[in-house]
Design a protein around this motif. Sequence first.
Motif, PDB file in Angstrom:
ATOM      1  N   SER A  72       0.830  -1.193   0.000  1.00 60.81           N
ATOM      2  CA  SER A  72       0.000   0.000   0.000  1.00 60.81           C
ATOM      3  C   SER A  72       0.874   1.257   0.000  1.00 60.81           C
ATOM      4  O   SER A  72       0.599   2.220  -0.716  1.00 60.81           O
ATOM      5  CB  SER A  72      -0.937  -0.023   1.209  1.00 60.81           C
ATOM      6  OG  SER A  72      -1.723   1.132   1.244  1.00 60.81           O
ATOM      7  N   ALA A  73       1.926   1.244   0.792  1.00 62.18           N
ATOM      8  CA  ALA A  73       2.852   2.383   0.830  1.00 62.18           C
ATOM      9  C   ALA A  73       3.506   2.574  -0.535  1.00 62.18           C
ATOM     10  O   ALA A  73       3.687   3.703  -0.995  1.00 62.18           O
ATOM     11  CB  ALA A  73       3.904   2.180   1.914  1.00 62.18           C
ATOM     12  N   ALA A  74       3.822   1.453  -1.186  1.00 64.35           N
ATOM     13  CA  ALA A  74       4.484   1.532  -2.490  1.00 64.35           C
ATOM     14  C   ALA A  74       3.565   2.064  -3.577  1.00 64.35           C
ATOM     15  O   ALA A  74       4.006   2.788  -4.471  1.00 64.35           O
ATOM     16  CB  ALA A  74       5.017   0.151  -2.884  1.00 64.35           C
ATOM     17  N   ASP A  75       2.267   1.731  -3.506  1.00 64.39           N
ATOM     18  CA  ASP A  75       1.363   2.192  -4.569  1.00 64.39           C
ATOM     19  C   ASP A  75       0.528   3.421  -4.181  1.00 64.39           C
ATOM     20  O   ASP A  75      -0.281   3.904  -4.961  1.00 64.39           O
ATOM     21  CB  ASP A  75       0.475   1.054  -5.086  1.00 64.39           C
ATOM     22  CG  ASP A  75      -0.670   0.655  -4.167  1.00 64.39           C
ATOM     23  OD1 ASP A  75      -0.907   1.328  -3.145  1.00 64.39           O
ATOM     24  OD2 ASP A  75      -1.338  -0.344  -4.481  1.00 64.39           O
ATOM     25  N   GLY A  76       0.710   3.904  -2.962  1.00 64.46           N
ATOM     26  CA  GLY A  76       0.026   5.114  -2.532  1.00 64.46           C
ATOM     27  C   GLY A  76      -1.431   4.935  -2.131  1.00 64.46           C
ATOM     28  O   GLY A  76      -2.144   5.908  -1.929  1.00 64.46           O
ATOM     29  N   SER A  77      -1.874   3.692  -1.960  1.00 67.03           N
ATOM     30  CA  SER A  77      -3.266   3.455  -1.561  1.00 67.03           C
ATOM     31  C   SER A  77      -3.405   3.539  -0.040  1.00 67.03           C
ATOM     32  O   SER A  77      -2.420   3.480   0.696  1.00 67.03           O
ATOM     33  CB  SER A  77      -3.758   2.105  -2.087  1.00 67.03           C
ATOM     34  OG  SER A  77      -2.999   1.047  -1.544  1.00 67.03           O
ATOM     35  N   ASP A  78      -4.619   3.690   0.419  1.00 58.94           N
ATOM     36  CA  ASP A  78      -4.890   3.841   1.848  1.00 58.94           C
ATOM     37  C   ASP A  78      -4.677   2.509   2.574  1.00 58.94           C
ATOM     38  O   ASP A  78      -5.298   1.508   2.236  1.00 58.94           O
ATOM     39  CB  ASP A  78      -6.329   4.318   2.041  1.00 58.94           C
ATOM     40  CG  ASP A  78      -6.713   4.444   3.490  1.00 58.94           C
ATOM     41  OD1 ASP A  78      -5.847   4.816   4.304  1.00 58.94           O
ATOM     42  OD2 ASP A  78      -7.873   4.170   3.821  1.00 58.94           O
ATOM     43  N   PRO A  79      -3.823   2.485   3.599  1.00 59.78           N
ATOM     44  CA  PRO A  79      -3.543   1.250   4.331  1.00 59.78           C
ATOM     45  C   PRO A  79      -4.433   1.024   5.550  1.00 59.78           C
ATOM     46  O   PRO A  79      -4.229   0.054   6.280  1.00 59.78           O
ATOM     47  CB  PRO A  79      -2.096   1.458   4.789  1.00 59.78           C
ATOM     48  CG  PRO A  79      -2.038   2.931   5.072  1.00 59.78           C
ATOM     49  CD  PRO A  79      -2.909   3.568   3.987  1.00 59.78           C
TER      50      PRO A  79
END
Length: 192
Positions: free
Chosen positions: A100-107
């Motif tokens: 999620s951190a790598a693709d910028g999505s909400d974790p």
Amino acid sequence: MARLLTERGKARAALGRPADARADFARAEALNPEYLRLLVTLAADRYLARDWDAAEAYLDRADLQDEPLPTIAYGYGLLDYYRGRYAAAVARFDRAIALSAADGSDPSTYYLARGYAHVESGDCAAAAADFAAVLARPDAPAQVRAAAGEATSDGRRVTSGGGPCGGAAQTTDDEQTADDGLQTTGVATADE
């Protein structure tokens, strides 16, 4: 066309039309049986039906793709959680958070789920930190924030009594809280 059918199926499912949704998913699968987001959606559908083996089979097919999605790791984590393999679930949720951190999505959903897995394995500090991480995110979905808030504020899950994380021995209400938190934020709502 498989993408359109998958998206329309997800919309129909959200509108409470599961038969129409499954018909769209079946048509999409016939057109492109390896369409990644369809596989994740089908895994979610089987997960929500508590058909763990079918959900895992779809996740296995999705995992063979060259695009690692956090929802694939999350789906595996959910399966491990519901099979009582909490350490494995934590590791899968760790991966979902990293992806999620790598693709910028909400974790947020992944932190919530990992918090529940920490509760079940008795790691109070880690559970509290994960729930706090959700609550610290102003962009976290309302359902996820509410579940994290309930997990930390009711005192039964994390801070008092004699069960996991010092919480009261698991009760039906506690189990339902965990189940609601994971199900209402499940793979079906976070596959992009």
